[in-house]
Design a protein around this motif. Structure first.
Motif, PDB file in Angstrom:
ATOM      1  N   ALA A  35       0.816  -1.284   0.236  1.00  0.00           N
ATOM      2  CA  ALA A  35      -0.569   0.149   0.102  1.00  0.00           C
ATOM      3  C   ALA A  35       0.821   0.677  -0.026  1.00  0.00           C
ATOM      4  N   TYR A  36       0.593   2.141  -0.580  1.00  0.00           N
ATOM      5  CA  TYR A  36       1.323   3.650  -0.769  1.00  0.00           C
ATOM      6  C   TYR A  36       0.279   4.927  -0.568  1.00  0.00           C
ATOM      7  N   PRO A  37       0.472   5.678   0.198  1.00  0.00           N
ATOM      8  CA  PRO A  37       1.516   5.471   0.840  1.00  0.00           C
ATOM      9  C   PRO A  37       1.463   4.961   2.439  1.00  0.00           C
ATOM     10  N   PRO A  38       3.228   5.524   2.658  1.00  0.00           N
ATOM     11  CA  PRO A  38       2.987   4.969   4.360  1.00  0.00           C
ATOM     12  C   PRO A  38       1.838   5.634   5.425  1.00  0.00           C
ATOM     13  N   GLU A  39       1.776   4.769   5.476  1.00  0.00           N
ATOM     14  CA  GLU A  39       0.371   5.563   6.861  1.00  0.00           C
ATOM     15  C   GLU A  39       1.340   6.275   8.529  1.00  0.00           C
ATOM     16  N   HIS A  40       2.218   5.922   7.950  1.00  0.00           N
ATOM     17  CA  HIS A  40       3.021   7.342   9.580  1.00  0.00           C
ATOM     18  C   HIS A  40       2.757   8.517   8.929  1.00  0.00           C
ATOM     19  N   HIS A  41       2.561   9.188   7.655  1.00  0.00           N
ATOM     20  CA  HIS A  41       2.590  10.511   7.400  1.00  0.00           C
ATOM     21  C   HIS A  41       1.825  10.780   7.977  1.00  0.00           C
ATOM     22  N   PRO A  42       2.193  12.557   8.629  1.00  0.00           N
ATOM     23  CA  PRO A  42       0.972  13.008   9.407  1.00  0.00           C
ATOM     24  C   PRO A  42       0.268  14.072   8.952  1.00  0.00           C
ATOM     25  N   SER A  43      -1.165  13.538   8.710  1.00  0.00           N
ATOM     26  CA  SER A  43      -2.238  14.264   8.436  1.00  0.00           C
ATOM     27  C   SER A  43      -2.280  15.084   7.611  1.00  0.00           C
ATOM     28  N   ASP A  44      -1.489  16.513   7.442  1.00  0.00           N
ATOM     29  CA  ASP A  44      -0.903  17.017   6.531  1.00  0.00           C
ATOM     30  C   ASP A  44      -0.163  17.075   4.883  1.00  0.00           C
ATOM     31  N   HIS A  45       0.118  15.529   5.462  1.00  0.00           N
ATOM     32  CA  HIS A  45       0.899  14.918   3.995  1.00  0.00           C
ATOM     33  C   HIS A  45       0.567  13.934   3.507  1.00  0.00           C
ATOM     34  N   TYR A  46      -0.851  13.224   4.331  1.00  0.00           N
ATOM     35  CA  TYR A  46      -0.960  11.868   3.804  1.00  0.00           C
ATOM     36  C   TYR A  46      -1.870  12.401   2.825  1.00  0.00           C
ATOM     37  N   PRO A  98       4.240   3.874  -6.817  1.00  0.00           N
ATOM     38  CA  PRO A  98       5.100   3.536  -7.559  1.00  0.00           C
ATOM     39  C   PRO A  98       4.479   1.951  -7.837  1.00  0.00           C
ATOM     40  N   THR A  99       4.815   1.372  -8.606  1.00  0.00           N
ATOM     41  CA  THR A  99       3.918   0.533  -9.804  1.00  0.00           C
ATOM     42  C   THR A  99       4.101  -0.593  -8.758  1.00  0.00           C
ATOM     43  N   LEU A 100       2.883  -1.567  -8.771  1.00  0.00           N
ATOM     44  CA  LEU A 100       2.618  -2.382  -8.269  1.00  0.00           C
ATOM     45  C   LEU A 100       3.979  -4.057  -7.733  1.00  0.00           C
ATOM     46  N   GLU A 101       3.761  -3.885  -9.398  1.00  0.00           N
ATOM     47  CA  GLU A 101       4.670  -5.088  -9.758  1.00  0.00           C
ATOM     48  C   GLU A 101       6.283  -4.569  -9.315  1.00  0.00           C
ATOM     49  N   THR A 102       6.581  -3.521  -8.811  1.00  0.00           N
ATOM     50  CA  THR A 102       8.248  -3.145  -8.996  1.00  0.00           C
ATOM     51  C   THR A 102       8.115  -2.552  -7.450  1.00  0.00           C
TER      52      THR A 102
END
Length: 291
Positions: A35-46, A98-102
């Motif tokens: 999954a993308y983006p990482p879940e730890h991004h702050p709310s104003d960056h997620y 990112p592309t799922l395959e790579t």
């Protein structure tokens, strides 16, 4: 997905003297099918892919492995393979993944300030051209690594060091594609050969027109391309090489002005002195004493 780190910095009350403040930095390795983006991004960056995101700051994102898609309100979707860098502009809606395959490996840095705004206003940076094919540039990656190390340590002066590194990244990323294109230009090899020959022949006077003929190119075109690649004319380039060597002899040897004049093909010590004074503002003897 393996996340390396992400640090978001509180902003100082006073803007940095150089007009550029770092707001955060990080890196992440995104495994295939993650999954993308990482879940730890702050709310104003997620953000999620469907909604996208708009930031209040600039971000530089360097992708060193893998592939992915980037798009913004000013640029249609484009699929790219590493290595490449893209810039997120404040107030401009965007999304990327990112592309799922790579998957991909990313390093990023956020910043704000008048310096970046001036670059955008001048057209050096444009939200309509946010993607750069940087190639495998060690210099570029080294600047990202320097920023990451400084942000992690938050040692004295880290904001100034990070600011200079961001400036280096901006300069490299915006010029590396043009440099790569120019490196493939047929005249690039000719100019390099010309520089080599002028350095080799810096011990004697040189006629640029004859050099161009030796390199099988017309002088007008040769001079224009030489100036494009070096910033100065062939005649000036050769003169500067000779000046460096004359200075070195004046500083590091006991050779007389007459001996140096003879060594470098000047008609007389007077001609050497006259030329040297035009170049430096001092006679060879006065320059030797000051050196």
């Amino acid at each position: 997905m393996k996340s390396d780190f992400a640090i978001y910095l509180p902003q100082p009350e006073e803007p940095h003297a150089w007009g550029l403040d770092i707001t955060g930095a990080g890196s992440a390795t995104i495994a295939p099918k993650s999954a993308y983006p990482p879940e730890h991004h702050p709310s104003d960056h997620y953000f999620d892919w469907n909604q996208g995101r708009t930031l209040e700051v600039f971000q530089l994102i360097l992708i060193t492995n893998g592939s992915g898609t980037f798009e913004s309100e000013l640029m249609p979707p484009v699929t790219l393979s590493a290595p490449f860098l893209f810039i997120v502009f404040p107030g401009v809606w965007h999304r990327y993944r990112p592309t799922l395959e790579t998957g991909w490996q990313e390093s990023w840095v956020g910043f704000r300030g008048e310096f970046a705004q001036r670059l955008q206003e001048s057209g050096s940076l444009s939200p309509e051209r946010p993607v750069y094919a940087t190639g495998n540039s060690e210099m570029l990656l080294a600047q990202f690594q320097l920023i990451q190390d400084e942000v992690k340590s938050e040692a004295f002066g880290f904001r100034s060091i990070a600011a200079t590194a961001i400036m280096q990244i901006l300069a490299l990323s915006t010029h590396l594609p043009e440099r790569k294109e120019e490196e493939n230009h047929p005249m690039r090899k000719t100019i390099r050969r010309a520089c080599f020959l002028m350095r080799q022949r810096s011990g004697a006077p040189l006629c640029p027109e004859e050099l161009a003929a030796e390199l099988n190119t017309g002088y007008t075109y040769f001079r224009r391309m030489f100036r494009k690649y070096t910033g100065i004319s062939p005649k000036r380039y050769h003169s500067q090489l000779r000046l460096q060597r004359v200075k070195r002899l004046l500083r590091d040897s006991s050779s007389s002005v007459s001996e140096i004049a003879d060594k470098f093909g000047f008609a007389s010590p007077f001609h050497l002195s006259n030329w040297f004074k035009k170049e430096t503002g001092l006679s060879p003897r006065d320059w030797r004493q000051s050196a």
